[in-house]
Write a protein that holds these residues in place. Structure first.
Motif, PDB file in Angstrom:
ATOM      1  N   ASN A 155      58.746  25.034  44.009  1.00 38.20           N
ATOM      2  CA  ASN A 155      57.292  25.198  44.145  1.00 38.20           C
ATOM      3  C   ASN A 155      56.658  23.906  44.637  1.00 38.20           C
ATOM      4  O   ASN A 155      55.740  23.915  45.457  1.00 38.20           O
ATOM      5  CB  ASN A 155      56.680  25.569  42.784  1.00 38.20           C
ATOM      6  CG  ASN A 155      56.690  27.059  42.564  1.00 38.20           C
ATOM      7  OD1 ASN A 155      56.298  27.824  43.440  1.00 38.20           O
ATOM      8  ND2 ASN A 155      57.131  27.486  41.402  1.00 38.20           N
ATOM      9  N   ARG A 174      55.194  32.866  49.310  1.00 39.23           N
ATOM     10  CA  ARG A 174      55.792  31.886  48.388  1.00 39.23           C
ATOM     11  C   ARG A 174      57.016  32.465  47.670  1.00 39.23           C
ATOM     12  O   ARG A 174      58.072  31.859  47.606  1.00 39.23           O
ATOM     13  CB  ARG A 174      54.760  31.441  47.357  1.00 39.23           C
ATOM     14  CG  ARG A 174      55.299  30.405  46.384  1.00 39.23           C
ATOM     15  CD  ARG A 174      54.332  30.212  45.228  1.00 39.23           C
ATOM     16  NE  ARG A 174      53.148  29.474  45.573  1.00 39.23           N
ATOM     17  CZ  ARG A 174      53.034  28.144  45.482  1.00 39.23           C
ATOM     18  NH1 ARG A 174      54.039  27.425  45.043  1.00 39.23           N
ATOM     19  NH2 ARG A 174      51.906  27.554  45.801  1.00 39.23           N
ATOM     20  N   GLN A 194      48.300  28.986  40.363  1.00 37.21           N
ATOM     21  CA  GLN A 194      48.916  28.366  41.538  1.00 37.21           C
ATOM     22  C   GLN A 194      48.368  29.000  42.803  1.00 37.21           C
ATOM     23  O   GLN A 194      47.999  30.181  42.779  1.00 37.21           O
ATOM     24  CB  GLN A 194      50.416  28.660  41.530  1.00 37.21           C
ATOM     25  CG  GLN A 194      51.192  27.774  40.620  1.00 37.21           C
ATOM     26  CD  GLN A 194      52.660  28.150  40.649  1.00 37.21           C
ATOM     27  OE1 GLN A 194      53.004  29.299  40.897  1.00 37.21           O
ATOM     28  NE2 GLN A 194      53.499  27.194  40.408  1.00 37.21           N
TER      29      GLN A 194
END
Ligand code: HEM
Ligand code: FES
Length: 398
Positions: free
Chosen positions: A283, A318, A123
């Motif tokens: 996400n 994140r 990711q």
């Protein structure tokens, strides 16, 4: 093997029959284990032995680094004695890659796009380590990944005291083969819930050259004005911004990015973990926001390298932002309650969530700690001038 052998996989105990291999035993016992060739070629059925003796045959064809960690192929493993096994860790996996493009001449970063020879599930924000004899090894930070085409966009960081591999800057670098280990870090597979608040991320390494390249802030402001025009029209994002004026969002983000890029302490707002503490952001939603940002950066003429350097700074946060349940605000080592009210002096002007009045910077306001709703001094004292009803219409207060 002449007698049944006990093995433990992920804490589940099973007994292998005489001449049975681990893959067959897992399938008989309904333990899910990926596989393909059943012949020791594809390496899909990897497991790691943490206790016990690994039969030599079970490691044939594996790279030495995996063998030394106890990795084995379940389809080739007939245990001779008791074993304890775990699933493979992504951090140990090595993937072969081919370079498509590279860009940049900066001493610390290179932009690179490459394809992987197998699907590498990673990711944006996760890191890969270049497999090399050079010490320390350069770090590759993923900024975008496309599973359909197996391509990855990334920034290669030159570690202090290290060097970039010579092939990266060569004129004929296209097609250069290399290997990476990982991914590690980033948001991982799941969403952190209420109970597992991660340790707050320290600030990423600054990039003062980027601030200079972006006209000392002029381009940053133009990008943010355009970006927030889109965010405030976006049905998925705008619900989070009900209490923040567009100007406040632009100003806050501008000073935050200026601090991240230059390293100067000029942002006095909340750090991302606290400012987003009540927002349940998946996400997918995080990536959706990033995609709008990347399109905006492209529109404003930033190069692929500059876009990767900008998004690196945001992707770093994140795990402070993505979660499946609200977190308490964390101030001076203390978790504040998720409900109730607190007072705060506004560092930038905003609107009262109850009467809609403009509240100037410097005003002491009351806010709901979970919802973030702000009350102007009149509303906080119980004497609102105007009420805003749920359908947006205003009524004079009784
Ligand atoms: C889907 C993703 C995101 C959503 C929905 C979101 C939403 C918001 C909202 C609603 C605010 C206003 C809070 C307030 O005014 O009190 C805010 C503030 C802020 N956001 Fe985000 N955000 C997201 C991603 C990010 C990212 C990736 C960054 C960069 C690391 C970021 C950095 C900030 C900063 C610095 C503030 C200002 C904090 C302060 O008020 O002091 N946000 N965000
Ligand atoms: S299934 Fe292919 S190596 Fe085991």
């Amino acid at each position: 093997m002449t007698e049944a052998v006990p093995v433990r996989i992920d804490g589940v105990e099973l007994t292998l029959r005489v001449n049975e291999n681990l893959l067959d035993a897992c399938q008989r016992s309904a333990i899910e284990l990926p596989f393909s060739c059943r012949a020791g070629s594809c390496h899909t059925c990897l497991l790691r032995c943490t206790e016990g003796v690994v039969p030599e045959q079970a490691q044939r064809g594996l790279r030495p680094s995996l063998r030394s960690l106890g990795y084995l192929l379940a389809c080739q493993c007939q245990p001779t004695s008791a074993m304890t096994l775990t699933r493979p860790s992504q951090a140990d996996m090595v993937t072969s890659c081919r370079l498509l493009t590279s860009a940049g001449t900066d001493a610390s970063f290179r932009f690179m796009q490459f394809e992987t020879t197998r699907l590498l599930t990673c990711q944006p924000g996760q890191r890969l380590l270049l497999v090399t004899d050079a010490e320390p090894a350069p770090l590759i930070e993923v900024t975008a990944a496309c599973p359909e085409t197996h391509t990855v966009d990334a920034l290669m960081h030159c570690p202090p005291g290290g060097i970039f591999p010579s092939w990266l800057d060569a004129a004929d670098a296209f097609g250069q083969e290399f290997e990476v280990r990982g991914p590690v870090g980033g948001a991982g597979d799941g969403l952190a819930g209420k109970a597992d608040v991660p340790v707050e991320s320290p600030a990423p390494a600054p990039d003062p050259a980027l601030w200079t390249e972006l006209d000392g802030g002029a381009t940053v402001r133009a990008v943010l004005e355009d970006f927030y025009d889109q965010v405030y029209e976006d049905p998925l994002l705008v619900p989070f911004f009900h209490k923040a004026t567009k100007d406040r969002s632009i100003d806050k983000q501008y000073s935050f990015l200026k601090q991240l890029m230059t390293g100067e302490r000029i942002f006095f707002g909340d750090r991302p973990r606290n400012s987003h503490h009540w927002m349940v952001i998946s996400n997918e939603l995080f990536d959706y926001r990033q995609a709008i940002m990347v399109r905006t950066l492209e529109k404003h003429g930033l190069t692929a390298l500059q876009i990767a350097r900008w998004t690196r700074l945001e992707l770093h946060y994140r795990r402070d932002i993505v979660k499946s349940a609200a977190w308490p605000r964390h101030v001076n080592g203390v978790d504040l309650p998720l409900d109730g009210y607190a007072n705060e002096t506004l560092s930038a002007g905003t609107l009262c969530d109850h009467c809609g009045a403009v509240i100037d910077a410097g005003t002491l306001v009351k806010y709901h700690v979970r919802l973030g709703h702000i009350s102007c001094p009149d509303c906080a004292s119980g004497k609102p001038k105007v009420l805003v009803s749920s359908d947006g219409a205003c009524d004079a207060a009784a």
